[in-house]
Design an enzyme around this catalytic site. Sequence first.
Site: not given
Ligand code: IMP
Ligand code: MG
Length: 181
Positions: A98, A101, A129
């Site tokens: 999705d 981040d 992002k």
């Molecule tokens: P990561 O920080 O890249 O490991 O992201 C971890 C998970 O956090 C993602 O796969 C999303 O499910 C969730 N996530 C990160 N940013 C957002 C956001 O802005 N809104 C909702 N969920 C988020």
């Molecule tokens: Mg996710």
Amino acid sequence: MKENIQEVLISEAQLQARVRELAGQLLRDFGDKNPVFVGVLKGVLIFFSDMIRQFDAPCQIDFMWISSYEGTNSTGSMVVKKDVSTPLEGRHVIILEDIYDTGNSLDFTYRHLLSKHPASLTVCTLLDKPARRKEGITLQPDYTGFVVENRFVVGYGMDFNEQYRNLPYIGVLKPEAYQQQ
Ligand code: IMP
Ligand code: MG
């Protein structure tokens, strides 16, 4: 629910159009390879189901569920709560995510699936992002739906406190919505 949305960032029509484009690119690159789409739950659910319905060729699907390790200090390490059940050795595997981040989830998922010796491993993320990326994470998604600014988003599968996943668009919450519940 809708009354808590401050702004729609990506409309339902924009999402559908971009999903069609991404699925078209994957179809061009993997249409004759019977790929395995792997989704990382739960946030990817809606994107995943829209993507595979636009992928008009043989394919398989599977899911992973991961979470960050609940230790005393937040090290960013992850654990597999549910692994894929499809044997991936020699298969063309496409990870659908999705949002990319900090990068912890995708980096972990990528390395986990790579250890299963797929023929190829491809990353397709709906949102990227880049401003949030953790130092040292170098993975570059092969396909990206939208690059977004550094704001917390909900909808189209993504949640705040497990709410808002069922919104058909991607939006930003009003500040007061974070105080509720
Ligand atoms: P990561 O920080 O890249 O490991 O992201 C971890 C998970 O956090 C993602 O796969 C999303 O499910 C969730 N996530 C990160 N940013 C957002 C956001 O802005 N809104 C909702 N969920 C988020
Ligand atoms: Mg996710």
